[in-house]
Design an enzyme around this catalytic site. Structure first.
Site, PDB file in Angstrom:
ATOM      1  N   CYS B  85      -8.029 -22.264 -10.154  1.00  0.00           N
ATOM      2  CA  CYS B  85      -7.565 -22.162 -11.550  1.00  0.00           C
ATOM      3  C   CYS B  85      -8.367 -21.142 -12.350  1.00  0.00           C
ATOM      4  CB  CYS B  85      -7.612 -23.531 -12.208  1.00  0.00           C
ATOM      5  SG  CYS B  85      -6.644 -24.741 -11.300  1.00  0.00           S
ATOM      6  N   CYS B 208      -2.753 -35.044 -18.198  1.00  0.00           N
ATOM      7  CA  CYS B 208      -2.635 -33.960 -17.222  1.00  0.00           C
ATOM      8  C   CYS B 208      -2.062 -32.711 -17.883  1.00  0.00           C
ATOM      9  CB  CYS B 208      -1.709 -34.373 -16.081  1.00  0.00           C
ATOM     10  SG  CYS B 208      -2.198 -35.918 -15.284  1.00  0.00           S
ATOM     11  N   SER B 209      -2.572 -31.546 -17.457  1.00  0.00           N
ATOM     12  CA  SER B 209      -2.028 -30.281 -17.946  1.00  0.00           C
ATOM     13  C   SER B 209      -0.661 -30.036 -17.304  1.00  0.00           C
ATOM     14  CB  SER B 209      -2.989 -29.137 -17.660  1.00  0.00           C
ATOM     15  OG  SER B 209      -3.259 -29.062 -16.283  1.00  0.00           O
ATOM     16  N   LYS B 332      -3.127 -28.032 -21.588  1.00  0.00           N
ATOM     17  CA  LYS B 332      -2.383 -29.272 -21.787  1.00  0.00           C
ATOM     18  C   LYS B 332      -1.026 -29.053 -22.447  1.00  0.00           C
ATOM     19  CE  LYS B 332      -1.418 -33.419 -22.113  1.00  0.00           C
ATOM     20  NZ  LYS B 332      -0.082 -32.897 -21.856  1.00  0.00           N
ATOM     21  N   HIS B 336      -0.388 -24.153 -18.154  1.00  0.00           N
ATOM     22  CA  HIS B 336      -1.389 -23.849 -17.132  1.00  0.00           C
ATOM     23  C   HIS B 336      -0.751 -23.071 -15.978  1.00  0.00           C
ATOM     24  CE1 HIS B 336      -4.843 -23.963 -14.663  1.00  0.00           C
ATOM     25  NE2 HIS B 336      -4.828 -25.218 -14.269  1.00  0.00           N
TER      26      HIS B 336
END
Lengths: 72, 388
Positions: B85, B208-209, B332, B336
């Site tokens: 990421c 969670c994103s 979020k 992402h």
């Protein structure tokens, strides 16, 4: 290694292609008697069963890859 | 070392974009950045592109060459960077170093990811390749599962911050409502966030994103070049940059409620800038999960260990707070797009420093920080920017 302690854990409700049919299941970082930590799926989870940090889990034998398996 | 500035930025809208190809995303974000910089393409000396998972999710490798062709950059050298990421921030980091070392005067860096065309399990499998395949993924680990384990340990060592994690998500969605590029600009009530289904205990859906398609690019230049071309914008100096690593697996880390890579990268960046945490006006931090945002703000020194949740509850990290965190909406709620995320964070920091953030513009935005993590914090890149 007969026993290990849960250093941390999670109950997974969704997962990868390979593990999606096994949810819900417990993933954990376990700590052996020698203090060494390792990643492990922990068998034997059913909804409503208590899981906690510090809880002992026991070895159930070796998997196909030769890795020790553990259960609640 | 030469000083380096950001002279151009561009990004796509983030989201589920089924009608847009990798080429299309690169084309839009890249050309926006070049136009924003006000330079000719022929002045660009090299291209660095962050991408994590296109080989698996899109069957596409060799991303540097693809992006160069799309943007018409000719025979310049290209590199694809990969650090899970943090892939996008690695492109930024290496582009910055290449200019600082004197190899080039102007460099383009960016990131792109296309994910939403695949089923959730396929995306989860692809992302799981950023952990140890044999030791973690084949034990049933997933990224939500891994950060859930981090959260449970954090609850054990400090206190249960599930409510504060929900507030992180709430703030992110509120901020995203003011960001036209955000994927989930939705007024999600806190009760709905806190009552959502568990994904991996204690993380529920809104912890969670997002899974996101998108691209972001920026143009970097040596300071003397920036002064020549940057007429339309406030000059943005990169005053500190840090990059550090750590063990790949969670089990190999002595401590999982604070990230050593983050602390080491922060020390480098603060040291170069000659600044400390209190000098930072606002930050875009890596909120892949809400617990991660809380830990990151502690590792950056904004709040003491174990107190990041208190800061959220006290409103300190909200857009109108003393230390606004993720005004863009963050991973979020802005989104992402893994390989593009680090650049998307920098896009927001530069936009705020320029005073171009519209409805979400912060009153005080002179020094901003971006922090981007890869894996369970095995890679971290941190940058500090100052508007002149």
């Amino acid at each position: 290694m007969e026993k290990a302690k849960i250093y941390t854990y999670s109950v997974l409700m969704s997962s990868t292609e390979e593990f999606k049919d096994r949810v819900p299941y417990v993933c954990a970082i376990l700590e052996g008697g020698d203090g060494v930590r390792f990643a492990s799926l922990v068998e034997g989870y059913q909804p409503g069963v208590d899981v906690a940090i510090g809880q002992e889990v026991h070895a159930t034998g070796k998997d196909a890859a030769g890795k020790m398996s553990f259960a609640l | 070392m030469r000083k380096v500035c950001v002279i151009g930025i561009g990004e796509t809208r983030m989201g589920r974009l089924p009608d847009r190809s990798l080429r299309d995303l690169i084309d839009e974000a890249g050309h926006k950045a070049i136009a924003d910089a006000g330079i000719e393409k022929s002045e660009i000396g090299a291209l660095y592109v962050g991408n994590f998972n296109a080989s698996y999710l899109c069957g596409q490798g060799h991303m540097g060459a693809l992006a160069s062709e799309v943007l018409g950059l000719g025979s310049i050298p290209t590199v694809r960077t990969e650090g899970a990421c943090a892939s996008g921030s690695l492109a930024f980091r290496f582009g910055t170093m290449a200019i600082a070392a004197g190899f080039y005067d102007i460099v383009m860096v960016g990131g792109v990811e296309k994910m939403t065309h695949q089923p959730t399990e396929t995306v989860t499998t692809g992302i799981a390749s950023a952990m140890d395949y044999e030791w973690e993924a084949m034990q049933g680990f997933t990224f939500p599962g891994s950060f859930a384990m981090i959260a449970n340990r954090y609850f054990h060592e400090y206190r249960d911050v599930k409510h504060e994690m929900g507030l992180c998500a709430y703030n992110a969605h509120q901020n995203a409502m003011l960001n036209p590029d955000a994927q989930m600009p939705k007024d999600v009530p806190l009760a709905k966030i806190l009552g959502a289904d568990l994904i991996a205990s204690p993380l529920s859906l809104f912890d969670c994103s997002l899974v996101t398609d998108g691209a972001a690019f920026v143009v970097l230049a040596a300071a003397d070049v920036a002064e020549r071309v940057n007429g339309a914008h406030r000059v943005i100096d990169i005053i500190g940059t840090g990059h550090a690593g750590d063990a790949l697996t969670l089990a190999a880390k002595p401590n999982i409620t604070s990230f050593a890579a983050s602390k080491a990268a922060a020390a480098q960046a603060y040291g170069q800038a000659g600044l400390g945490p209190d000098d930072i006006d606002f930050a875009e931090v890596h909120d892949c999960f809400t617990i991660t945002q809380i830990i990151n703000t502690e590792d950056l020194g904004f709040f003491p260990p174990g107190k990041g949740g208190d800061a959220v509850a006290d409103g300190v990290t909200a857009r109108d707070g003393k230390k606004p965190i993720n005004v863009s909406g963050g991973l979020k709620a802005k989104g992402h797009p893994i390989g593009a995320t680090g650049i998307s964070q920098i896009y927001e920091v530069v936009t705020q420093l320029r005073g171009d953030a519209g409805a979400r513009q912060l009153k005080k935005a002179d020094i901003g920080l971006s922090q981007n993590l890869g894996g369970t914090a095995a890679t971290c890149v941190i940058n500090i920017f100052r508007g002149r």
